[in-house]
Structures are given as C-alpha cells and as structure tokens.
Motif scaffolding. Structure first.
Motif, mmCIF file in Angstrom:
data_model
loop_
_atom_site.group_PDB
_atom_site.id
_atom_site.type_symbol
_atom_site.label_atom_id
_atom_site.label_comp_id
_atom_site.label_asym_id
_atom_site.label_seq_id
_atom_site.Cartn_x
_atom_site.Cartn_y
_atom_site.Cartn_z
ATOM 1 N N PRO A 48 0.836 -1.202 0.000
ATOM 2 C CA PRO A 48 0.000 0.000 0.000
ATOM 3 C C PRO A 48 0.869 1.250 0.000
ATOM 4 O O PRO A 48 2.072 1.192 0.287
ATOM 5 C CB PRO A 48 -0.780 -0.124 1.322
ATOM 6 N N THR A 49 0.276 2.378 -0.327
ATOM 7 C CA THR A 49 1.009 3.643 -0.252
ATOM 8 C C THR A 49 1.172 4.042 1.214
ATOM 9 O O THR A 49 0.529 3.485 2.116
ATOM 10 C CB THR A 49 0.266 4.758 -0.992
ATOM 11 N N ILE A 50 2.002 5.033 1.438
ATOM 12 C CA ILE A 50 2.193 5.538 2.803
ATOM 13 C C ILE A 50 0.873 6.036 3.380
ATOM 14 O O ILE A 50 0.540 5.745 4.535
ATOM 15 C CB ILE A 50 3.244 6.669 2.795
ATOM 16 N N VAL A 51 0.089 6.739 2.577
ATOM 17 C CA VAL A 51 -1.200 7.250 3.065
ATOM 18 C C VAL A 51 -2.149 6.108 3.391
ATOM 19 O O VAL A 51 -2.864 6.151 4.406
ATOM 20 C CB VAL A 51 -1.824 8.209 2.034
ATOM 21 N N GLU A 52 -2.148 5.069 2.578
ATOM 22 C CA GLU A 52 -3.018 3.918 2.854
ATOM 23 C C GLU A 52 -2.625 3.231 4.158
ATOM 24 O O GLU A 52 -3.499 2.756 4.900
ATOM 25 C CB GLU A 52 -2.966 2.935 1.680
ATOM 26 N N ILE A 53 -1.351 3.185 4.461
ATOM 27 C CA ILE A 53 -0.897 2.605 5.732
ATOM 28 C C ILE A 53 -1.373 3.459 6.898
ATOM 29 O O ILE A 53 -1.841 2.936 7.921
ATOM 30 C CB ILE A 53 0.639 2.459 5.736
ATOM 31 N N LEU A 54 -1.281 4.768 6.768
ATOM 32 C CA LEU A 54 -1.762 5.653 7.828
ATOM 33 C C LEU A 54 -3.269 5.504 8.011
ATOM 34 O O LEU A 54 -3.776 5.466 9.142
ATOM 35 C CB LEU A 54 -1.411 7.107 7.505
ATOM 36 N N ASP A 55 -3.997 5.417 6.906
ATOM 37 C CA ASP A 55 -5.454 5.262 6.974
ATOM 38 C C ASP A 55 -5.851 3.962 7.664
ATOM 39 O O ASP A 55 -6.851 3.906 8.388
ATOM 40 C CB ASP A 55 -6.055 5.295 5.571
ATOM 41 N N ALA A 56 -5.070 2.914 7.434
ATOM 42 C CA ALA A 56 -5.401 1.597 7.992
ATOM 43 C C ALA A 56 -5.174 1.540 9.498
ATOM 44 O O ALA A 56 -5.654 0.620 10.161
ATOM 45 C CB ALA A 56 -4.582 0.512 7.294
ATOM 46 N N ASP A 57 -4.460 2.501 10.047
ATOM 47 C CA ASP A 57 -4.189 2.516 11.488
ATOM 48 C C ASP A 57 -4.476 3.910 12.036
ATOM 49 O O ASP A 57 -3.611 4.560 12.623
ATOM 50 C CB ASP A 57 -2.729 2.111 11.749
ATOM 51 N N ALA A 58 -5.713 4.334 11.865
ATOM 52 C CA ALA A 58 -6.098 5.688 12.293
ATOM 53 C C ALA A 58 -5.946 5.870 13.795
ATOM 54 O O ALA A 58 -5.702 6.985 14.271
ATOM 55 C CB ALA A 58 -7.537 5.966 11.872
ATOM 56 N N ALA A 59 -6.070 4.811 14.571
ATOM 57 C CA ALA A 59 -5.940 4.918 16.018
ATOM 58 C C ALA A 59 -4.555 5.427 16.417
ATOM 59 O O ALA A 59 -4.392 6.057 17.467
ATOM 60 C CB ALA A 59 -6.204 3.564 16.670
ATOM 61 N N ASN A 60 -3.561 5.156 15.574
ATOM 62 C CA ASN A 60 -2.199 5.592 15.879
ATOM 63 C C ASN A 60 -1.729 6.772 15.032
ATOM 64 O O ASN A 60 -0.824 7.509 15.452
ATOM 65 C CB ASN A 60 -1.218 4.435 15.683
ATOM 66 N N PHE A 61 -2.339 6.964 13.857
ATOM 67 C CA PHE A 61 -1.765 7.924 12.924
ATOM 68 C C PHE A 61 -2.749 8.991 12.431
ATOM 69 O O PHE A 61 -2.455 9.698 11.470
ATOM 70 C CB PHE A 61 -1.173 7.187 11.718
ATOM 71 N N SER A 62 -3.880 9.153 13.100
ATOM 72 C CA SER A 62 -4.848 10.151 12.632
ATOM 73 C C SER A 62 -4.313 11.574 12.782
ATOM 74 O O SER A 62 -4.615 12.453 11.966
ATOM 75 C CB SER A 62 -6.175 10.001 13.388
ATOM 76 N N ILE A 63 -3.507 11.827 13.807
ATOM 77 C CA ILE A 63 -2.970 13.182 13.992
ATOM 78 C C ILE A 63 -1.929 13.475 12.919
ATOM 79 O O ILE A 63 -1.908 14.571 12.343
ATOM 80 C CB ILE A 63 -2.377 13.350 15.404
ATOM 81 N N LEU A 64 -1.071 12.503 12.625
ATOM 82 C CA LEU A 64 -0.092 12.690 11.558
ATOM 83 C C LEU A 64 -0.805 12.972 10.239
ATOM 84 O O LEU A 64 -0.417 13.886 9.503
ATOM 85 C CB LEU A 64 0.788 11.446 11.429
ATOM 86 N N LYS A 65 -1.867 12.225 9.958
ATOM 87 C CA LYS A 65 -2.593 12.458 8.707
ATOM 88 C C LYS A 65 -3.243 13.838 8.706
ATOM 89 O O LYS A 65 -3.199 14.555 7.685
ATOM 90 C CB LYS A 65 -3.646 11.380 8.474
ATOM 91 N N ALA A 66 -3.828 14.237 9.836
ATOM 92 C CA ALA A 66 -4.461 15.557 9.907
ATOM 93 C C ALA A 66 -3.439 16.664 9.652
ATOM 94 O O ALA A 66 -3.734 17.662 8.978
ATOM 95 C CB ALA A 66 -5.116 15.749 11.270
ATOM 96 N N ALA A 67 -2.223 16.478 10.168
ATOM 97 C CA ALA A 67 -1.168 17.471 9.951
ATOM 98 C C ALA A 67 -0.750 17.510 8.485
ATOM 99 O O ALA A 67 -0.498 18.587 7.926
ATOM 100 C CB ALA A 67 0.027 17.152 10.844
ATOM 101 N N LEU A 68 -0.679 16.347 7.849
ATOM 102 C CA LEU A 68 -0.330 16.292 6.427
ATOM 103 C C LEU A 68 -1.400 16.974 5.579
ATOM 104 O O LEU A 68 -1.089 17.672 4.602
ATOM 105 C CB LEU A 68 -0.145 14.846 5.983
ATOM 106 N N VAL A 69 -2.654 16.793 5.948
ATOM 107 C CA VAL A 69 -3.750 17.446 5.223
ATOM 108 C C VAL A 69 -3.656 18.960 5.396
ATOM 109 O O VAL A 69 -3.746 19.733 4.430
ATOM 110 C CB VAL A 69 -5.118 16.927 5.717
ATOM 111 N N LYS A 70 -3.455 19.411 6.636
ATOM 112 C CA LYS A 70 -3.414 20.849 6.927
ATOM 113 C C LYS A 70 -2.307 21.543 6.139
ATOM 114 O O LYS A 70 -2.481 22.684 5.659
ATOM 115 C CB LYS A 70 -3.219 21.064 8.434
ATOM 116 N N THR A 71 -1.181 20.885 5.995
ATOM 117 C CA THR A 71 -0.023 21.513 5.352
ATOM 118 C C THR A 71 0.047 21.254 3.860
ATOM 119 O O THR A 71 0.987 21.699 3.187
ATOM 120 C CB THR A 71 1.275 21.011 6.005
#
Length: 341
Positions: free
Chosen positions: A35-58
């Motif tokens: 999977p892509t890096i984003v797909e890995i983050l999506d699959a584990d939102a319990a651990n990486f939702s803040i990282l994803k939110a920061a990536l979206v914001k920036t």
C-alpha cells in the motif's frame, strides 16, 4: 504400437513436469503490492490520525499518496499529544506562518529517499526535507546512531527520538515509527547528538562557557541574519591531541571556542569548495573572521581544499561538511584550531 505408447507416456510425464514447474515459477514470481504511505496511515487511524491531519493541513498528503521514494519517521498519536499537538490544535491552525511552521516540522520527519533501517548511517548525518529558513536548496540535517537500536539526534532529551518499529514497507517508500515528535534542531543539537564530539560538548556546557553556548543556541531564520553561526567542531581525538589547551584559564578556553565560530552560515558547495555567504564560489584563499577579535585572529581555507590554517604550521582537515541546523551550520574538523592567546 508399444513404442508409440512408450513415447506417449514419456511426453505425458514431461508435460506434467513442465506444467508443475510453470505453476511453481508463477507462484514464486508473484510480486506483493504494497500500500502507499497514506493507505498505511489510513489503515491505522488509532495511531496515525494526527499525523494524517497534519499532512492534510499543510498540503503534504498527496505527496505521500503519489509514486515516489520517501522515508517517513512517523510519530504515533500519543507522541503528538505529548508534544502538545492534537487534531483540534491542528484544525485551529489557520495563519500562514503557523501552517508553515507545522510544515517545517513535518518535513523534518521525511528523508530524501526511501531508506531501510539497515541502510541508515551507523553514526552520521543525513538530509531531511525541512528547509533552512527560506532556502529552497538547503535542508536541515538529522543524525542517526545505531549503537543501541536506532537513535535520532541523540534521543528525546536532545529533541530527538528512538525508532520503535522499523521498515514498514510502502509502495512509495518506508515508514519507521518513532517514539517522539522531532524538534527541528539548532546547530548545537546536532553537535550534541554525535558521540564523537562529546569533548567539545563537555567544554561548551561547562559553567564558564555558558555565554558561548548561549550564542550558538540563539534562534536565527537564515544565512543572512546576524544570528546565524558557523561552528568548526573538533573531534574527541582532536581535543586529545591539543596539548596547548593544558593549563589554560577559563578565559583562554573561551577564546579558543570563539576562534571556532563565525557569525555567518558558511556552507561548502562541494567536498573541496567553500562559499562565502554573500559572494560566489571562492577561488582564492578564504579568510574567515572568527568571533575572537584582535590581530591574527582569522582562519583561512585554501581554495579547492578542506584545509584550515591557524597560527601553527599544521592545518586542520574538515572531515564532515554542511551539518545544517536551523540557526547555523557545523563542519567537523580533526584539529583544535589554535589562536593567539
């Protein structure tokens, strides 16, 4: 007829064998699709939702959704929360300056190419995607040490982290989960992180040298500011060979330290060519005004070399160039430079 039957049976055996080999080969040649890096983050939102939110914001999310080769040093939600960063605080970040600051932090967690833990330096510096000030060509350095696991920038007490889980493969890179959110380091942090510079750190952090340490920890935003610093950092071995330091007063040790610091961000354009902060590539000996004022208190770098001349006959060699912090740059040298005391 018997001969024909024998031939037929032989052909059947060969056919079955070939079919079996073909099936085995096909199964062995199946390429696993990561999977892509984003797909890995999506699959584990319990651990990486803040990282994803920061990536979206920036505006960085699509970078890690698209093809490429990246190394992500990924803090979990718990690490972001410990650093005071939450999804709510990210949502409330609206000013251009604050979004840029968040982007700079995130980019510091990205290395320039997908790199497995085994291929990270055992004791060395790498470049990140975090820019130096407003520069589009100069990035902040990161130090890794693998003496005991993978430790980044000397660990959490120095604004760094440790790798908790390495080598999560993605189609567009690799993820290493880290224990803390990394601070974008100043030049002294990158010196402290390196065990081979511990003698220099010991002198800098001694009580009589507090003013010198403060000088290189001051915040600066780029190479043209008066607060940017270039530090020529002697190794432990260099200090061990510096007989002239024996018996020197604290005041003279201060002079020696300031003889290793310039009020500029002076980088090398290659392993043998230094540039002046304001002028093009230097083609004559480069004379550098150190923080130690007075006669003969300059050092010089011969054109096309990494040799530094002081008041002695023996030159220092620059062994590692362009260790870039947010407020200046360091170059590792193999000799303690000697001024007139």
């Amino acid at each position: 007829m018997k001969l024909i039957n024998k031939i037929s049976k032989a052909l059947a055996v060969v056919t079955v064998a070939l079919l079996s080999f073909s099936c085995e080969s096909d199964s062995e040649n199946v390429v696993e699709k990561y999977p892509t890096i984003v797909e890995i983050l999506d699959a584990d939102a319990a651990n990486f939702s803040i990282l994803k939110a920061a990536l979206v914001k920036t505006g960085l999310l699509n970078t890690f959704r698209n093809p490429g080769s990246y190394t992500i040093l990924a803090p979990k939600n718990s690490a972001f929360i410990a650093a005071g960063i939450t999804e709510a605080s990210i949502a409330a970040t609206t000013t251009t300056a604050n979004i840029a600051a968040l982007s700079r932090i995130l980019r510091y967690h990205v290395l320039t190419v997908g790199t497995l833990a085994a291929d990270l330096p055992s004791n060395g510096y790498v470049n990140t995607f975090s820019p130096f000030g407003t520069s589009t060509s100069t990035s902040i350095s990161l130090y890794t040490n693998k003496t005991n696991g993978v430790v980044i920038n000397g660990g959490n007490t120095n604004g760094g982290a440790t790798v908790l889980q390495a080598d999560i493969n993605a189609s567009n890179g690799v993820i290493h989960i880290i224990s803390h959110v990394l601070s974008v380091p100043k030049v002294h942090n990158l010196i402290i992180a390196n065990p081979d510079l511990s003698s220099l750190v010991g002198v800098l952090t001694s009580a009589p040298q507090a003013a010198v340490l403060t000088d290189i920890t001051t915040t600066a935003t780029g190479a043209t500011t008066a607060l940017s610093r270039t530090v020529f950092a002697p190794t432990n071995a260099a200090f061990g060979s510096a007989a002239f330091l024996t018996g020197q007063s604290a005041a003279n040790i201060t002079k020696v330290l300031r003889f290793h610091i310039e009020n500029n961000n002076r980088r090398a354009s290659s392993s043998t060519v230094f540039v002046a902060p304001v002028t093009p590539v230097v083609t004559t000996p480069l004379v550098i005004n150190t923080q130690l004022t007075g006669p003969q208190q300059t050092i010089s770098i011969a054109a096309g070399t990494v040799k530094i001349a002081d008041i002695t006959a023996a030159n220092a060699n620059i062994t590692t160039i362009n260790i870039q912090g947010s407020n200046g740059v360091a170059h590792i040298i193999d000799k303690v430079l000697q001024p007139t005391l």
